[in-house]
Design an enzyme around this catalytic site. Structure first.
Site, short mmCIF file in Angstrom:
data_model
loop_
_atom_site.label_atom_id
_atom_site.label_comp_id
_atom_site.label_asym_id
_atom_site.label_seq_id
_atom_site.Cartn_x
_atom_site.Cartn_y
_atom_site.Cartn_z
N LYS A 76 1.69 -3.52 6.65
CA LYS A 76 2.20 -3.55 5.26
C LYS A 76 3.71 -3.34 5.25
CE LYS A 76 -1.69 -4.42 3.38
NZ LYS A 76 -1.94 -5.79 2.90
N SER A 115 0.84 -1.20 0.00
CA SER A 115 0.00 0.00 0.00
C SER A 115 0.87 1.24 0.00
CB SER A 115 -0.86 -0.05 1.27
OG SER A 115 -1.42 1.21 1.53
N TYR A 133 -2.49 -0.69 10.74
CA TYR A 133 -2.69 -1.28 9.40
C TYR A 133 -1.48 -1.02 8.52
CZ TYR A 133 -3.99 -1.61 4.55
OH TYR A 133 -3.97 -1.90 3.20
P1 NAD Z 1 -11.17 -6.80 0.92
O1 NAD Z 1 -11.46 -6.76 2.38
O2 NAD Z 1 -12.26 -6.51 -0.02
O3 NAD Z 1 -10.53 -8.22 0.53
C1 NAD Z 1 -9.67 -8.93 1.41
C2 NAD Z 1 -10.22 -10.34 1.52
O4 NAD Z 1 -9.37 -11.12 2.39
C3 NAD Z 1 -11.62 -10.37 2.13
O5 NAD Z 1 -12.50 -11.03 1.23
C4 NAD Z 1 -11.45 -11.15 3.44
O6 NAD Z 1 -12.57 -11.96 3.71
C5 NAD Z 1 -10.18 -11.96 3.18
N1 NAD Z 1 -9.40 -12.28 4.38
C6 NAD Z 1 -8.96 -11.43 5.34
N2 NAD Z 1 -8.29 -12.11 6.28
C7 NAD Z 1 -8.28 -13.42 5.91
C8 NAD Z 1 -7.75 -14.61 6.48
N3 NAD Z 1 -7.10 -14.61 7.65
N4 NAD Z 1 -7.94 -15.77 5.81
C9 NAD Z 1 -8.61 -15.80 4.64
N5 NAD Z 1 -9.15 -14.72 4.07
C10 NAD Z 1 -8.99 -13.54 4.70
O7 NAD Z 1 -9.93 -5.82 0.66
P2 NAD Z 1 -9.34 -5.30 -0.73
O8 NAD Z 1 -9.68 -3.88 -0.85
O9 NAD Z 1 -9.69 -6.25 -1.82
O10 NAD Z 1 -7.79 -5.38 -0.39
C11 NAD Z 1 -6.99 -6.46 -0.82
C12 NAD Z 1 -5.57 -6.23 -0.34
O11 NAD Z 1 -5.09 -4.99 -0.86
C13 NAD Z 1 -5.43 -6.12 1.17
O12 NAD Z 1 -4.19 -6.73 1.54
C14 NAD Z 1 -5.36 -4.64 1.42
O13 NAD Z 1 -4.68 -4.34 2.60
C15 NAD Z 1 -4.60 -4.18 0.20
N6 NAD Z 1 -4.85 -2.77 -0.15
C16 NAD Z 1 -6.12 -2.32 -0.33
C17 NAD Z 1 -6.36 -0.99 -0.66
C18 NAD Z 1 -7.75 -0.45 -0.81
O14 NAD Z 1 -7.93 0.77 -0.73
N7 NAD Z 1 -8.76 -1.27 -1.06
C19 NAD Z 1 -5.27 -0.12 -0.84
C20 NAD Z 1 -3.97 -0.62 -0.66
C21 NAD Z 1 -3.78 -1.96 -0.33
C1 WQD Z 2 -9.34 9.98 0.12
C2 WQD Z 2 -9.47 11.50 0.25
C3 WQD Z 2 -9.99 12.24 2.47
C4 WQD Z 2 -13.95 10.48 2.71
C5 WQD Z 2 -6.99 4.94 2.47
C6 WQD Z 2 -5.99 4.26 3.36
C7 WQD Z 2 -4.79 3.83 2.56
C8 WQD Z 2 -5.22 2.97 1.37
C9 WQD Z 2 -6.25 3.67 0.56
C10 WQD Z 2 -5.18 0.66 2.04
C11 WQD Z 2 -8.82 12.03 1.51
C12 WQD Z 2 -11.11 12.57 1.52
C13 WQD Z 2 -12.71 10.87 2.25
C14 WQD Z 2 -14.94 11.46 2.94
C15 WQD Z 2 -13.39 13.15 2.21
N1 WQD Z 2 -5.79 1.74 1.80
N2 WQD Z 2 -12.43 12.17 2.01
N3 WQD Z 2 -14.62 12.77 2.66
O1 WQD Z 2 -7.30 7.98 3.33
O2 WQD Z 2 -6.32 8.38 1.02
O3 WQD Z 2 -6.40 6.11 1.92
O4 WQD Z 2 -7.35 4.07 1.40
O5 WQD Z 2 -4.02 0.40 1.98
O6 WQD Z 2 -3.96 3.10 3.41
O7 WQD Z 2 -5.60 5.17 4.38
O8 WQD Z 2 -8.52 7.18 1.25
O9 WQD Z 2 -10.80 7.29 0.35
O10 WQD Z 2 -10.47 7.54 2.85
O11 WQD Z 2 -9.74 9.38 1.35
O12 WQD Z 2 -13.15 14.34 1.98
O13 WQD Z 2 -16.06 11.19 3.36
O14 WQD Z 2 -10.86 11.83 0.37
O15 WQD Z 2 -9.77 13.30 3.37
O16 WQD Z 2 -8.26 13.26 1.19
P1 WQD Z 2 -7.11 7.52 1.95
P2 WQD Z 2 -9.97 7.79 1.47
#
Ligand code: NAD
Ligand code: WQD
Length: 338
Positions: free
Chosen positions: A155, A126, A151
């Site tokens: 990562k 991330s 969180y």
């Molecule tokens: P998500 O929650 O939709 O998908 C993750 C899946 O993993 C879920 O379906 C959950 O049921 C499963 N899971 C969690 N723990 C588990 C375990 N112990 N055993 C088996 N299954 C398990 O999340 P996502 O948005 O698809 O994210 C996928 C990956 O990408 C994650 O590692 C997340 O941290 C990373 N990531 C997500 C974002 C984002 O904004 N969505 C951004 C950066 C990184």
């Molecule tokens: C985006 C922008 C808010 C909601 C998060 C995690 C990051 C990664 C991605 C997993 C920001 C603004 C939001 C609202 C707003 N995930 N906002 N009103 O915080 O950039 O990142 O998701 O790895 O680790 O921290 O994403 O979508 O929450 O916010 O104004 O109701 O939108 O302030 O500037 P963020 P977000």
């Protein structure tokens, strides 16, 4: 046909990546314990691709149960490890749960990869590993600062664990993929993001407001030192992100790079302000959004966006979609899922 294990395959990014993998000739098996998803998504994947994907509803923290899946499929060509808990706010309230789940599941999957000699491994990292980056755009070698949440620390730790492990597994190749802000849905609107209730990420907050699930979208601050005062992020369309996984896997398989463990930024390389995102929603969907400016959200970084040139150069990956495409597909999905 090469078989890939996708952990977290029923989740948001995993399910879209499965579609892209299937469309590029891979066979997929999923492990997902459904802690944050349902198996209904497999029906959507089937309707898009015509292919059935099997999910094992196994907790990856259970080493024996995880190992049994590998023994039933000793021929994985690669693993894409998405499974994790991902709510930043929840991780602050329940740090031990986040460390337990995200670290133990990773350790077990790595152990199985070694035991069953799986040669290729992709890890969901991330942009949050960068913390409050000092210089923009962030490059893969931009130094990390203190993690902003447990969180984000999972990562950072995950990346470090994989780097150390790669030193002793000469036959394995690893790609660490740092996602910026994934958003949007498959253009069919058969799969998309099902955020926790209530959603906290900007794009689902906007679509939930427009459909009437919440009264308004609050823009968290308009007094930041940016072009319109609201925060800047790099929103990447989920199908671009999905395709980057297929490209990364193909890169590891075809190129067998000398570097055992490499890292790639996955963003579109452009910053969009919160207000620009709001206007993009209105433009792309023709909907008027009820929004207002509110106070800053604690912990928000002012601006972050990617330098994605390394991903373009080595993986041959180029994002194809912009913020309007994100809003349009997110809106189609929002209308379908209600
Ligand atoms: P998500 O929650 O939709 O998908 C993750 C899946 O993993 C879920 O379906 C959950 O049921 C499963 N899971 C969690 N723990 C588990 C375990 N112990 N055993 C088996 N299954 C398990 O999340 P996502 O948005 O698809 O994210 C996928 C990956 O990408 C994650 O590692 C997340 O941290 C990373 N990531 C997500 C974002 C984002 O904004 N969505 C951004 C950066 C990184
Ligand atoms: C985006 C922008 C808010 C909601 C998060 C995690 C990051 C990664 C991605 C997993 C920001 C603004 C939001 C609202 C707003 N995930 N906002 N009103 O915080 O950039 O990142 O998701 O790895 O680790 O921290 O994403 O979508 O929450 O916010 O104004 O109701 O939108 O302030 O500037 P963020 P977000």
């Amino acid at each position: 046909m090469k078989k890939v294990l996708v952990t977290g395959g029923c989740g948001y990014i995993g399910s879209h990546t499965i579609v892209d993998l299937l469309e590029n000739g891979f066979e997929v098996v999923s492990i997902d314990n459904l802690v944050n998803s349902t198996e209904e998504v497999l029906e959507g994947i089937y309707r898009i691709t015509g292919k059935q994907v099997r999910n094992y509803a196994v907790d990856l923290c259970d080493r024996d149960a995880t190992s049994q899946v590998f023994s039933a499929h000793p021929d994985f060509a690669g693993i894409i490890h998405f499974a994790a808990l991902k709510s930043v706010g929840e991780s602050v309230e329940q740090p031990l749960r986040y460390f337990h789940n995200n670290i133990n599941s990773l350790l077990n999957v790595l152990q199985c990869a070694q035991d069953y000699e799986v040669p290729h491994f992709i890890f969901s990292s991330s942009c949050s590993v960068y913390g409050n980056a000092n210089a923009l755009p962030v490059m893969e070698d931009t130094p990390w600062t203190e993690a902003e949440s447990p969180y984000a620390r999972t990562k950072q730790m995950g990346e470090q664990i994989i780097r150390d492990f790669s030193e002793v597994t000469s036959a394995m190749r690893f790609a660490l993929l740092r996602y910026f802000n994934p958003a949007g849905a498959h253009p069919s609107a058969l799969i998309g993001e099902s955020p926790s209730n209530p959603a906290s990420n900007l794009v689902p907050v906007i679509t939930e407001t427009a459909i009437g699930k919440r009264p308004e979208t609050v823009v968290f601050g308009d007094d930041y030192p940016t072009r319109d005062g609201s925060c800047i992020r790099d929103y990447i369309h989920i199908m671009d992100l999905a395709n980057a996984h297929t490209k990364a896997l193909q890169y590891l398989i075809d190129k067998k790079p000398d570097l055992r463990c490499d890292v790639f930024n996955l963003g579109i390389g452009e910053g969009v302000t919160v207000l620009e995102a709001v206007y993009a929603f209105e433009r792309a969907t023709g909907q008027k959004l009820n929004y207002r400016i509110g106070p800053r959200r604690p912990g928000d970084v002012v601006a972050v966006y990617a330098d994605n040139s390394k991903s373009a150069r080595l993986l041959g990956w180029q994002p194809r979609f912009n913020i309007d495409d994100i809003m349009k597909t997110a809106w189609e999905w929002e209308k379908k899922r209600t």
